[in-house]
Design an enzyme around this catalytic site. Structure first.
Site, PDB file in Angstrom:
ATOM      1  N   ARG A  31      -1.089  15.024  12.579  1.00 50.71           N
ATOM      2  CA  ARG A  31      -0.091  14.667  11.567  1.00 50.71           C
ATOM      3  C   ARG A  31       0.113  15.878  10.658  1.00 50.71           C
ATOM      4  NH1 ARG A  31      -1.653   8.688   9.455  1.00 50.71           N
ATOM      5  NH2 ARG A  31       0.347   8.886   8.381  1.00 50.71           N
ATOM      6  N   ASP A  55       4.369   0.785  12.054  1.00 54.14           N
ATOM      7  CA  ASP A  55       3.213   0.077  11.486  1.00 54.14           C
ATOM      8  C   ASP A  55       3.147  -1.390  11.919  1.00 54.14           C
ATOM      9  OD1 ASP A  55       2.662   2.459  10.268  1.00 54.14           O
ATOM     10  OD2 ASP A  55       3.179   1.823   8.239  1.00 54.14           O
ATOM     11  N   CYS A  86      -5.442  12.333  12.548  1.00 53.17           N
ATOM     12  CA  CYS A  86      -6.240  11.109  12.449  1.00 53.17           C
ATOM     13  C   CYS A  86      -6.126  10.392  13.783  1.00 53.17           C
ATOM     14  CB  CYS A  86      -5.814  10.238  11.278  1.00 53.17           C
ATOM     15  SG  CYS A  86      -4.228   9.459  11.506  1.00 53.17           S
ATOM     16  N   LYS A  96       0.843  -1.212   0.000  1.00 51.16           N
ATOM     17  CA  LYS A  96       0.000   0.000   0.000  1.00 51.16           C
ATOM     18  C   LYS A  96       0.874   1.257   0.000  1.00 51.16           C
ATOM     19  CE  LYS A  96      -1.769   1.621   4.147  1.00 51.16           C
ATOM     20  NZ  LYS A  96      -1.362   3.023   4.403  1.00 51.16           N
ATOM     21  N   ASN A  97       1.848   1.281   0.905  1.00 49.64           N
ATOM     22  CA  ASN A  97       2.615   2.520   1.081  1.00 49.64           C
ATOM     23  C   ASN A  97       3.597   2.786  -0.054  1.00 49.64           C
ATOM     24  OD1 ASN A  97       1.165   2.972   3.359  1.00 49.64           O
ATOM     25  ND2 ASN A  97       2.811   2.496   4.804  1.00 49.64           N
ATOM     26  N   ARG A  99      -8.663  -0.466   4.374  1.00 51.24           N
ATOM     27  CA  ARG A  99      -7.747   0.517   3.781  1.00 51.24           C
ATOM     28  C   ARG A  99      -6.421  -0.149   3.439  1.00 51.24           C
ATOM     29  NH1 ARG A  99      -5.816   4.579   7.408  1.00 51.24           N
ATOM     30  NH2 ARG A  99      -4.436   4.747   5.638  1.00 51.24           N
TER      31      ARG A  99
HETATM   32  C1  UD1 Z   1       0.968   6.199   3.156  1.00 51.60           C
HETATM   33  C2  UD1 Z   1       2.194   5.979   3.965  1.00 51.60           C
HETATM   34  O1  UD1 Z   1       3.262   5.730   3.432  1.00 51.60           O
HETATM   35  N1  UD1 Z   1       2.061   6.005   5.283  1.00 51.60           N
HETATM   36  C3  UD1 Z   1       3.199   5.754   6.135  1.00 51.60           C
HETATM   37  C4  UD1 Z   1       3.998   7.035   6.277  1.00 51.60           C
HETATM   38  O2  UD1 Z   1       3.110   8.013   6.809  1.00 51.60           O
HETATM   39  P1  UD1 Z   1       3.534   9.559   6.755  1.00 51.60           P
HETATM   40  O3  UD1 Z   1       4.289   9.817   5.509  1.00 51.60           O
HETATM   41  O4  UD1 Z   1       2.310  10.347   7.015  1.00 51.60           O
HETATM   42  O5  UD1 Z   1       4.483   9.633   8.012  1.00 51.60           O
HETATM   43  P2  UD1 Z   1       5.728  10.585   8.234  1.00 51.60           P
HETATM   44  O6  UD1 Z   1       6.978   9.803   8.050  1.00 51.60           O
HETATM   45  O7  UD1 Z   1       5.559  11.810   7.410  1.00 51.60           O
HETATM   46  O8  UD1 Z   1       5.550  10.963   9.760  1.00 51.60           O
HETATM   47  C5  UD1 Z   1       6.575  10.738  10.715  1.00 51.60           C
HETATM   48  C6  UD1 Z   1       6.471  11.780  11.805  1.00 51.60           C
HETATM   49  O9  UD1 Z   1       6.783  13.062  11.250  1.00 51.60           O
HETATM   50  C7  UD1 Z   1       5.780  14.002  11.586  1.00 51.60           C
HETATM   51  N2  UD1 Z   1       5.657  14.973  10.491  1.00 51.60           N
HETATM   52  C8  UD1 Z   1       5.481  14.526   9.214  1.00 51.60           C
HETATM   53  C9  UD1 Z   1       5.349  15.435   8.186  1.00 51.60           C
HETATM   54  C10 UD1 Z   1       5.410  16.816   8.457  1.00 51.60           C
HETATM   55  O10 UD1 Z   1       5.288  17.682   7.578  1.00 51.60           O
HETATM   56  N3  UD1 Z   1       5.596  17.215   9.748  1.00 51.60           N
HETATM   57  C11 UD1 Z   1       5.724  16.329  10.778  1.00 51.60           C
HETATM   58  O11 UD1 Z   1       5.904  16.715  11.929  1.00 51.60           O
HETATM   59  C12 UD1 Z   1       4.515  13.137  11.759  1.00 51.60           C
HETATM   60  O12 UD1 Z   1       3.526  13.800  12.529  1.00 51.60           O
HETATM   61  C13 UD1 Z   1       5.069  11.906  12.432  1.00 51.60           C
HETATM   62  O13 UD1 Z   1       5.196  12.140  13.806  1.00 51.60           O
HETATM   63  O14 UD1 Z   1       5.090   6.812   7.157  1.00 51.60           O
HETATM   64  C14 UD1 Z   1       4.713   6.424   8.491  1.00 51.60           C
HETATM   65  C15 UD1 Z   1       5.966   6.301   9.310  1.00 51.60           C
HETATM   66  O15 UD1 Z   1       6.715   5.235   8.910  1.00 51.60           O
HETATM   67  C16 UD1 Z   1       3.906   5.129   8.439  1.00 51.60           C
HETATM   68  O16 UD1 Z   1       3.421   4.846   9.727  1.00 51.60           O
HETATM   69  C17 UD1 Z   1       2.728   5.252   7.483  1.00 51.60           C
HETATM   70  O17 UD1 Z   1       2.152   3.975   7.292  1.00 51.60           O
HETATM   71  C1  PEP Z   2      -0.507   4.692   9.296  1.00 51.52           C
HETATM   72  C2  PEP Z   2      -0.683   4.004   8.162  1.00 51.52           C
HETATM   73  O1  PEP Z   2      -1.110   4.519   6.992  1.00 51.52           O
HETATM   74  P1  PEP Z   2      -1.496   6.044   6.631  1.00 51.52           P
HETATM   75  O2  PEP Z   2      -0.240   6.840   6.652  1.00 51.52           O
HETATM   76  O3  PEP Z   2      -2.039   5.922   5.251  1.00 51.52           O
HETATM   77  O4  PEP Z   2      -2.501   6.504   7.645  1.00 51.52           O
HETATM   78  C3  PEP Z   2      -0.372   2.561   8.078  1.00 51.52           C
HETATM   79  O5  PEP Z   2      -0.271   2.036   6.945  1.00 51.52           O
HETATM   80  O6  PEP Z   2      -0.237   1.903   9.124  1.00 51.52           O
END
Ligand code: UD1
Ligand code: PEP
Length: 418
Positions: free
Chosen positions: A121, A304, A116, A22-23, A397
């Site tokens: 986030r 995850d 969420c 998915k990711n 999802r």
């Molecule tokens: C669709 C997808 O690929 N989802 C994955 C992606 O989520 P996602 O890309 O949303 O996660 P991030 O790596 O961006 O988030 C990591 C941390 O950085 C923080 N943050 C992020 C962006 C930003 O602009 N500012 C900020 O502070 C977030 O709140 C969180 O605490 O990586 C996460 C961390 O491995 C996984 O759990 C999710 O499954």
């Molecule tokens: C947190 C997850 O996904 P998303 O970033 O799409 O919410 C996940 O795959 O566990």
């Protein structure tokens, strides 16, 4: 809404095939926005999130064709730059269209994803990066509006490691003028997979898998035919299911090289692993040993997989301490696991001490997020009696036919349509 009913007891046996990630699929499907032509993606999992991103790309005007596990996307027809609230609220990864749309169309208007169940986030890193590349950003009425005639290469140092921000800016930088350096970048296998697809399209991305990415902008990208890498989190979930039920399961079509931390923790709990090139056989231990876990960006232990390991450790022969360091509120499953008899004490929002008990007992439980849903199903597989997991919307999802796959391994599990 559908429910999953699980009757616990049976050790899992047999072979299960892992779907596409998915990711990895989400950003890779979005990368088609950068290309004026028809791109083919294979091994795409049949998930709600994939449906959501395909709907969004169609809404933007792309021509999308989908059958079985492949999708073709022709973004030469895009005529809209707006990602509306109704689609973005269903899936946060919709924010990934922001960078590619600005890079290709010069403009984008994307609903702010908001938080969420697992916490606030923010997307500040995505926005700061685009600004550094010369985009003008406005936040209005819940939308981000970004504009740039042509993005310019920049040196961007991320304050925090972010998978999504790395992907968004990597995609944007492929069509920017000059060189972009992304420092303190995420190193997940999904980042490497995206870089590989972009490079196959004609982009110049170097350093994927290291903390520094160098992207030299090009004038255009070309269509490709490519396959999505295996889902390391789905694979890990089945491996935990095998270990905690004391079963013997071969997880196939996976990528063990992406799962080092998960595999080593499975060995620490006492599981026996036979690791092949693209498969892992997991033989569950007689008794689960307690282990401590600290989630961290890749190559650390994946957040995850935290909820699934917690479900297993509720049955360990001692106390395990789990630190969640990525998301501020990713222990919502704790209260549901406690309803099944688990002995878990939370300290703040980030440390959980799990004391093993002899057996969980089946209960009605509520799924709060994707991996929490998986942890409740895993718990149901070993609990005494019947577990009913309500609100399985989240599960759909991210897991393709999970109940069919688990039933194939001997689990007593069914979906009740609601
Ligand atoms: C669709 C997808 O690929 N989802 C994955 C992606 O989520 P996602 O890309 O949303 O996660 P991030 O790596 O961006 O988030 C990591 C941390 O950085 C923080 N943050 C992020 C962006 C930003 O602009 N500012 C900020 O502070 C977030 O709140 C969180 O605490 O990586 C996460 C961390 O491995 C996984 O759990 C999710 O499954
Ligand atoms: C947190 C997850 O996904 P998303 O970033 O799409 O919410 C996940 O795959 O566990």
């Amino acid at each position: 809404m559908d429910k999953i009913v699980v009757r616990g007891g049976a050790p899992l046996h047999g072979r299960v095939r892992v779907s596409g990630s998915k990711n990895a699929a989400l950003p890779i499907l979005v990368s088609s926005l950068l290309v004026g032509g028809k791109t083919t993606f294979r091994n795409v999992p049949g998930l709600m999130d994939i449906h959501s991103i395909v709907c969004l790309l169609s809404e933007l005007g792309a021509t999308v064709d989908r059958a079985e596990d492949w999708v073709t996307i022709d973004a030469s027809t895009i005529d809209c730059v707006e990602a509306p609230y109704d689609l973005v609220r269903k899936m946060r990864a919709s924010i990934l269209v922001l960078g590619p749309l600005v890079a290709r169309m010069g403009r984008a208007k994307v609903s702010m994803p908001g938080g969420c169940a697992i916490g606030d986030r923010p997307i500040d890193l995505h926005l700061k990066g685009l600004e550094a590349m010369g985009a003008t950003i406005r936040l209005e009425q819940g939308y981000v509006e970004a504009e740039a005639t042509r993005l310019k290469g920049a040196r961007i140092v991320f304050d925090t490691v972010s998978v999504g921000a790395t992907e968004n800016l990597m995609m944007a930088a492929t069509l920017a003028e000059g060189v972009t350096i992304l420092s303190n970048a995420a190193r997940e296998p999904e980042i490497i997979a995206l870089a590989d697809v972009l490079n196959a399209m004609g982009a110049k991305v170097e350093g994927a898998g290291t903390p520094e990415l160098t992207i030299t902008g090009v004038s255009h990208l070309s269509p490709v035919d490519t396959a999505i890498i295996p889902d390391r989190i789905e694979a890990g979930t089945f491996m935990v299911a095998a270990a905690m039920t004391g079963g013997d399961v071969e997880v196939t079509a996976c990528a063990p090289e992406h799962m080092e931390h998960t595999l080593s923790k499975l060995e620490e709990v006492g599981a026996t692993l036979e690791v092949g090139k693209d498969s892992v056989r997991v033989i569950g231990p007689k008794a689960i040993k307690s282990v401590d876990i600290r989630t961290a960006p890749y190559p650390g232990f994946p957040t995850d997989m935290q909820a699934q390991f917690m479900a297993m450790l509720t049955l360990a022969d001692g106390a395990s301490v789990i630190h969640e360091t990525i998301f501020e509120n990713r222990f919502i499953h704790v209260s549901e696991l406690k309803r099944m008899g688990a002995d878990i004490v939370l300290k703040g929002n980030d440390v959980a001490t799990v004391k093993g008990i002899k057996r969980l007992s089946g209960a009605q439980v509520m799924a709060s997020d994707l991996r929490a849903s998986a942890s409740l199903i895993l718990s149901g597989l070993v609990a005494k009696g019947e577990t009913v997991v309500n609100r399985v919307y989240h599960l759909d999802r991210g897991y393709e036919h999970i109940e069919t796959k688990l039933r194939g391994l001997g689990a007593d599990i069914e979906r009740i349509k609601g």
